[in-house]
Design an enzyme around this catalytic site. Sequence first.
Site, short mmCIF file in Angstrom:
data_model
loop_
_atom_site.label_atom_id
_atom_site.label_comp_id
_atom_site.label_asym_id
_atom_site.label_seq_id
_atom_site.Cartn_x
_atom_site.Cartn_y
_atom_site.Cartn_z
N LYS A 12 0.84 -1.20 0.00
CA LYS A 12 0.00 0.00 0.00
C LYS A 12 0.87 1.25 0.00
CE LYS A 12 -3.22 -2.97 0.11
NZ LYS A 12 -3.87 -3.35 -1.15
N LYS A 63 -13.96 -7.64 -6.18
CA LYS A 63 -14.33 -7.89 -4.77
C LYS A 63 -15.83 -8.11 -4.68
CE LYS A 63 -10.51 -5.45 -2.50
NZ LYS A 63 -9.70 -4.95 -3.61
MG MG Z 1 -6.95 -2.47 -4.10
#
Ligand code: MG
Length: 369
Positions: free
Chosen positions: A165, A265
């Site tokens: 990240k 997702k």
């Molecule tokens: Mg992502």
Amino acid sequence: MRITRITVWQLTLPLKKPYRLSGGRLLFEELDSTFVRIDTDQGVSGWGEGCPWGVTYLPAFGKGIRAGLAELAPLLIGRDPRRLEVIERLLDTALPGHGYVKSALDMACWDILGKACGLPLCDLLGGRTEGPVVLHSSIPSGTPDEMVGFVREARAAGYRFHSAKVGGAEADLDIARIEALVADRQAGETLTFDANRAWLPAEAIQVMNAVAGPAWFEQPCETYAQCLQVRRATRHPVILDECILTFDDLLRAQADGACEGLGLKLNRVGGLTKARRLRDLAMAAGIRMNIEDSGGSVLSASAAVQLAAATPAPHRRATWLCHDMLTLDVAPGQGARNDGGVTQAPDQPGIGVEPGLEVLGEPVAVYGG
Ligand code: MG
């Protein structure tokens, strides 16, 4: 077969350690998850889960799921849960949008279909493919040295595919993070740098064009248009994640050549039924997928792994097991687990996970008899 009752539980899922993404902009310590069990008049029950990644990551939140279930669950009483696209149309007509509310209901209906057929979901979603499902780690933001340390911990747990990240206020710090992780990369490892919308296009282009790679970059900017601008100005492959919510979004991305990868997702797109449709389009378009959920226990992760296992390996990148980062286990020993950086879709009919009632505690709502 008719739905007779829908029971809802809320469970707080603590993370093993606080987690930062988007350069520390978004901090998470626990997740608010909602579990549903759909019972039928034939004694078959199905489980579903909805767990947004906190309240700041997407326009979705745990209390919103439970409020939405109060609208939608009563409409399903008396319906046949095996008629998935009939259910989908019913829910979309009753409450447009709010896919994150519907995902748990859709997941539970799929679980029932699998149990009614005696097949694991992968065999209803295209058929179990050969070989395991590759997993990716989720590396929180930190200093370059901290992030190299996190990757080494993940490597020790078997992960060879890392999603780091990034996305901070300073482009130089992101360049340093990426260069440190690329330098530490081992043969056979894949690196994704996920900015989670943090960059403006100028920063994204500056950072991405400053690093050599090999690397994939995920959701560099807030909007689709900004991500497309960045894709056109860089040589690195781009994954779109948060800005793809619907089939129409992915159609546009395919037509524009906006991405080489998709973060698929279940909770974000509205469940397995819609995810399967996006999966099929992405396969036809040659867009590789991270098939996973936005958060949650071994239940939602196993549902995603069932879809991943039914997707030919060249079309997949990797899958994330959120529950590998939690201190609470709703179904010990069950479902898709990290086995040296890979996993398998469970063999049992349906999703293959039965959460323990002793872990879930008292329901927060019951619809139907
Ligand atoms: Mg992502």
